[in-house]
Structure formats: structure tokens, C-alpha cells
Design an enzyme around this catalytic site. Structure first.
Site, short mmCIF file in Angstrom:
data_model
loop_
_atom_site.label_atom_id
_atom_site.label_comp_id
_atom_site.label_asym_id
_atom_site.label_seq_id
_atom_site.Cartn_x
_atom_site.Cartn_y
_atom_site.Cartn_z
CE LYS A 1 -4.38 2.19 2.79
NZ LYS A 1 -4.89 1.53 3.90
CB SER A 41 -7.72 3.91 2.66
OG SER A 41 -7.28 3.21 3.77
CB SER A 80 -8.67 0.85 5.64
OG SER A 80 -8.94 2.52 5.95
#
Length: 263
Positions: free
Chosen positions: A42, A119, A143
Site C-alpha cells: 500500500k 482505504s 481500511s
């Protein structure tokens, strides 16, 4: 990958270099279970050889001088994984649909008209689409768990302090936690074994003995019965079942509850 907009920063030369090094370790017989396995990180984790932008134009050209602890633990000097690149996300991890990114939205591989969740949406979409067998994510208020659910994969938010936050661009430091994302619980357990552990650079890092998260996978629970969840107590918050809950969502949740009861 471009079709889903899940992956945003590449460094093909460095990826091949890591793969060649992993091959050499395997040839020498000194590999770990993760050596040579590809992974996406990420974009909230800083990396030496890939841009680290947290999907914000403010950091558009930033390249970190060091790797985040998680990246180092999983990388060539640690578990031996091969970094494919950085995954799209909501800007600074502030979102739950992965539509708010300077790189543009991520699309759900099962249905591009739907969001992948966020996210960590790029990580979830990439794993669900088979672009990478594993990815890292971060979870402050859902997330990892929410995009894992929306994309049909497995994601874990570990206990706070289990995984170092060092080198993770902060959203809310008292809640942020890094975790694994993969297709199965077994894959996530193997990843968590490599990611977790005490880190002196993180003041909230837990200093506890190593636990093998794969140890009880698939094993009968407690009394040797064939029901692996027997004896486990599952709580259901009453507040989640009030007015406004869509009937189709309620139907699927009830089915999941019934399946847990069977086990």
C-alpha cells in the site's frame, strides 16, 4: 492492472533484481516460505526504490531514503518477498471507497461499476484480481477489513502494537495498524508471522514472544471435535441491526450467522 487502476508505482528493474536474488536464495537452500513470492505494498508505506506518495499530489515525486519496517521485514533482507510496486489507496488513507486518490479511483474487479472499498482498495482489488498473491494494507477504522470484504478476500487488522508503524505515513497514530491481505486465512497467517514482532523504532510496538499464527489453522478447536469453531463465542452488536439496514444485506448477514452456528 491498468484496467483496475490498482497499481500506481513500478520499478521493473528493482523488481527483477529482487526476484533474481530470491532465486539465488532458493538455489542455496536458505529460503523461507515467502522467498520469491510477489507482494504489493500500500502506498502509505515508505519505500526506498518506489515512490511513496500516500496517493496525494503533495508527495507526487517523493522517494523515501529508507524502507518502512513492514517493507523491510517482508523484503529481500527479511522474508525474501519480491515487491511488484505500490498499490493505489484513498489519499492519506482518509476514505472508504478508494475514489479519493490523485491517481484516480480503483475499480472492483468483480464489477467495475462498484467500489472496491478503502482505504486499502488497490491492495484488495489487486489480490482479488490475481495480480498479486499478497499485499499489505493499513487499518485505522476499517481500511483493511472493509475492502477485503467488498473484494471477497481475507484481510486482518492485528492487535494494535503487533506490527510496527515505523515508516507508515500516519493517519491516526493511536489507531493505525498494518496488516496482511491475501486470498486465504492461511496466507494471511504466514504473512503476519513475517510482519509482526517488536521494533525499537516504534514506541507502541509490543515486546512479546513470537507466536506462530499458522499453528492452529485447520485444527480441531479445543476438544478434538471436527467443528473447528466449537467453543468460540461470537458477539453481534445490536446497534448494527436497527433501522436503515438494507434487507438484502440483512439476509446475507443472517446466512453468515447461520453458517457460524453450524460450526
Amino acid at each position: 492492472a491498468k484496467d483496475l487502476n490498482a497499481v500506481i508505482h513500478l520499478n521493473e528493474e528493482k523488481t527483477i533484481e529482487q526476484a533474481v536474488y530470491a532465486d539465488s536464495l532458493i538455489a542455496k537452500g536458505v529460503s523461507s516460505p515467502l522467498t520469491g513470492v510477489p507482494i504489493l505494498h500500500k502506498d502509505v508505506f515508505v519505500t526506498k526504490h518506489w515512490k511513496s506518495t500516500a496517493c496525494s499530489r503533495i508527495l507526487e515525486n517523493y522517494v523515501s531514503p529508507f524502507d518502512a519496517h513492514v517493507v523491510a521485514q517482508l523484503g529481500p533482507a527479511g522474508a525474501g518477498m519480491v515487491c511488484l510496486g505500490k498499490a493505489n489507496m484513498d489519499e492519506f488513507a482518509m476514505g472508504s471507497s478508494n475514489e479519493n486518490s490523485y491517481a484516480g479511483p480503483v475499480f472492483n474487479p468483480w464489477d467495475k461499476a462498484r467500489v472496491p472499498g478503502g482505504s486499502s482498495g488497490g491492495s484488495a482489488a489487486a489480490v482479488a484480481a490475481g495480480l498479486s498473491p499478497a499485499a499489505t494494507g493499513t487499518d485505522t477504522g476499517g481500511s483493511i477489513r472493509q475492502p477485503a470484504s467488498l473484494c471477497g478476500i481475507t484481510g486482518i487488522k492485528p492487535t494494535y502494537g503487533r506490527v510496527s508503524r515505523y515508516g507508515m505515513i500516519a493517519y491516526a497514530s493511536s489507531l493505525d495498524q498494518a496488516g496482511p491481505m491475501a486470498k486465504t486465512a492461511e496466507d494471511c497467517a504466514i504473512l503476519l508471522n513475517a510482519m509482526s514482532g517488536h521494533d525499537q523504532k516504534d514506541s507502541t510496538s509490543l515486546d512479546r514472544p513470537f507466536e506462530d499464527y499458522t499453528a492452529k489453522l485447520g485444527q480441531p478447536w479445543i476438544d478434538g471435535a471436527s467443528q473447528p469453531l466449537k467453543g468460540l463465542r461470537v458477539g453481534l452488536p445490536k446497534e448494527y441491526f436497527g433501522g436503515g439496514l438494507s434487507s438484502d444485506v440483512r439476509e446475507q448477514v443472517d446466512k453468515a450467522i447461520a453458517e457460524l452456528k453450524k460450526h
